[in-house]
Design a protein around this motif. Structure first.
Motif, PDB file in Angstrom:
ATOM      1  N   VAL A  62       0.860  -1.183   0.000  1.00 18.29           N
ATOM      2  CA  VAL A  62       0.000   0.000   0.000  1.00 18.29           C
ATOM      3  C   VAL A  62       0.895   1.232   0.000  1.00 18.29           C
ATOM      4  CG1 VAL A  62      -1.893   1.216   1.112  1.00 18.29           C
ATOM      5  CG2 VAL A  62      -1.756  -1.290   1.257  1.00 18.29           C
ATOM      6  N   SER A  63       0.850   1.956  -1.114  1.00 17.68           N
ATOM      7  CA  SER A  63       1.779   3.055  -1.317  1.00 17.68           C
ATOM      8  C   SER A  63       1.032   4.298  -1.804  1.00 17.68           C
ATOM      9  CB  SER A  63       2.867   2.606  -2.310  1.00 17.68           C
ATOM     10  OG  SER A  63       3.848   3.604  -2.488  1.00 17.68           O
ATOM     11  N   HIS A  64       1.676   5.061  -2.662  1.00 17.26           N
ATOM     12  CA  HIS A  64       1.177   6.369  -3.087  1.00 17.26           C
ATOM     13  C   HIS A  64       1.243   6.487  -4.605  1.00 17.26           C
ATOM     14  CE1 HIS A  64       1.414   7.559   1.178  1.00 17.26           C
ATOM     15  NE2 HIS A  64       2.458   6.748   1.168  1.00 17.26           N
ATOM     16  N   GLN A  65       0.567   7.486  -5.133  1.00 20.18           N
ATOM     17  CA  GLN A  65       0.405   7.581  -6.578  1.00 20.18           C
ATOM     18  C   GLN A  65       1.723   7.604  -7.352  1.00 20.18           C
ATOM     19  OE1 GLN A  65      -1.071  11.278  -8.415  1.00 20.18           O
ATOM     20  NE2 GLN A  65      -2.606  10.034  -9.452  1.00 20.18           N
ATOM     21  N   LEU A  66       2.604   8.542  -7.044  1.00 19.78           N
ATOM     22  CA  LEU A  66       3.808   8.681  -7.856  1.00 19.78           C
ATOM     23  C   LEU A  66       4.720   7.451  -7.799  1.00 19.78           C
ATOM     24  CD1 LEU A  66       5.564  10.191  -9.788  1.00 19.78           C
ATOM     25  CD2 LEU A  66       6.371  11.640  -7.907  1.00 19.78           C
ATOM     26  N   PRO A  67       5.000   6.876  -6.637  1.00 17.46           N
ATOM     27  CA  PRO A  67       5.809   5.650  -6.649  1.00 17.46           C
ATOM     28  C   PRO A  67       5.204   4.535  -7.502  1.00 17.46           C
ATOM     29  CG  PRO A  67       5.729   6.544  -4.431  1.00 17.46           C
ATOM     30  CD  PRO A  67       4.741   7.333  -5.247  1.00 17.46           C
ATOM     31  N   ILE A  68       3.884   4.397  -7.451  1.00 13.62           N
ATOM     32  CA  ILE A  68       3.234   3.363  -8.258  1.00 13.62           C
ATOM     33  C   ILE A  68       3.322   3.699  -9.738  1.00 13.62           C
ATOM     34  CG2 ILE A  68       1.029   2.228  -8.775  1.00 13.62           C
ATOM     35  CD1 ILE A  68       0.321   2.604  -5.775  1.00 13.62           C
ATOM     36  N   VAL A  69       3.137   4.965 -10.084  1.00 13.27           N
ATOM     37  CA  VAL A  69       3.192   5.382 -11.485  1.00 13.27           C
ATOM     38  C   VAL A  69       4.577   5.139 -12.087  1.00 13.27           C
ATOM     39  CG1 VAL A  69       3.150   7.424 -13.001  1.00 13.27           C
ATOM     40  CG2 VAL A  69       1.276   7.001 -11.397  1.00 13.27           C
TER      41      VAL A  69
END
Length: 200
Positions: free
Chosen positions: A148-155
């Motif tokens: 469970v992370s955040h938008q930019l790291p996933i992008v």
């Protein structure tokens, strides 16, 4: 080879009435809608073979992970390497006509959008996030893991898989979405994007 799936989950909506860029600032929790999103996304994992669950230390990620932990029976491992990207503009209002970025004092941080010059470099974000993905893959070998992370790291991971440059102007990573990477051994052989909380 053994197939393993690593799911990258973006946190749900955050309570942010002042509309500021909160970044890594503490004290930003899920809104009521965000909690509903987290519950909806947890249902995506019902019946799945998740044996490892981790979350960024920020409150919104921990709160999104909580119902997933209840569904999967996993404890939540807190990982710094899947933290939100660092940003010079944390604490500022950055959108709309009241944006504080129109102040010339901020312009020196906007000289290179390809790095970007206002925050943690895209390449560094990707490297730490990909390291976490590989570690989760190893921990869950033959099963499934969720981060469970955040938008930019996933992008950055999405764009790497698509063979695109990490710098970008638009993103496809909705709140409480799930980006699933299927590994055959050490190689990604497929990936998918789901929005189980889209109806909320």
């Amino acid at each position: 080879m053994t197939k393993t799936t690593v799911h990258l989950v973006r946190h749900g909506e955050v309570y942010n009435p002042k509309k500021i860029l909160y970044g890594r600032m503490p004290g930003y929790h899920l809104s009521s809608r965000g909690n509903s999103m987290a519950v909806a996304t947890s249902k995506f994992f019902r019946g799945r073979d998740v044996v490892y669950l981790a979350a960024s230390p920020l409150e919104r990620a921990q709160e999104t992970a909580r119902p997933i932990a209840e569904v999967t029976g996993c404890e939540v491992d807190t990982r710094e390497d899947i933290l939100e990207a660092g940003n010079t503009f944390e604490g500022l209002r950055t959108k709309g006509w009241r944006s504080q970025l129109i102040n010339p004092i901020r312009w020196r941080h906007m000289t290179n959008p390809f790095e970007p010059s206002w925050g943690e470099p895209y390449q560094e974000i990707f490297e730490r996030m990909w390291g976490a993905v590989e570690d989760a893959r190893d921990k869950a070998e033959g099963h499934e893991a969720a981060l469970v992370s955040h938008q930019l790291p996933i992008v950055t991971v999405q764009r790497h898989l698509q063979g695109k440059r990490l710098a970008h102007a638009s993103r496809n990573c909705d709140l409480a979405s799930v980006t699933s990477l299927v590994f055959d051994g050490d190689s990604v052989v497929d990936w998918a994007y789901n929005t189980p909380a889209q109806h909320i």
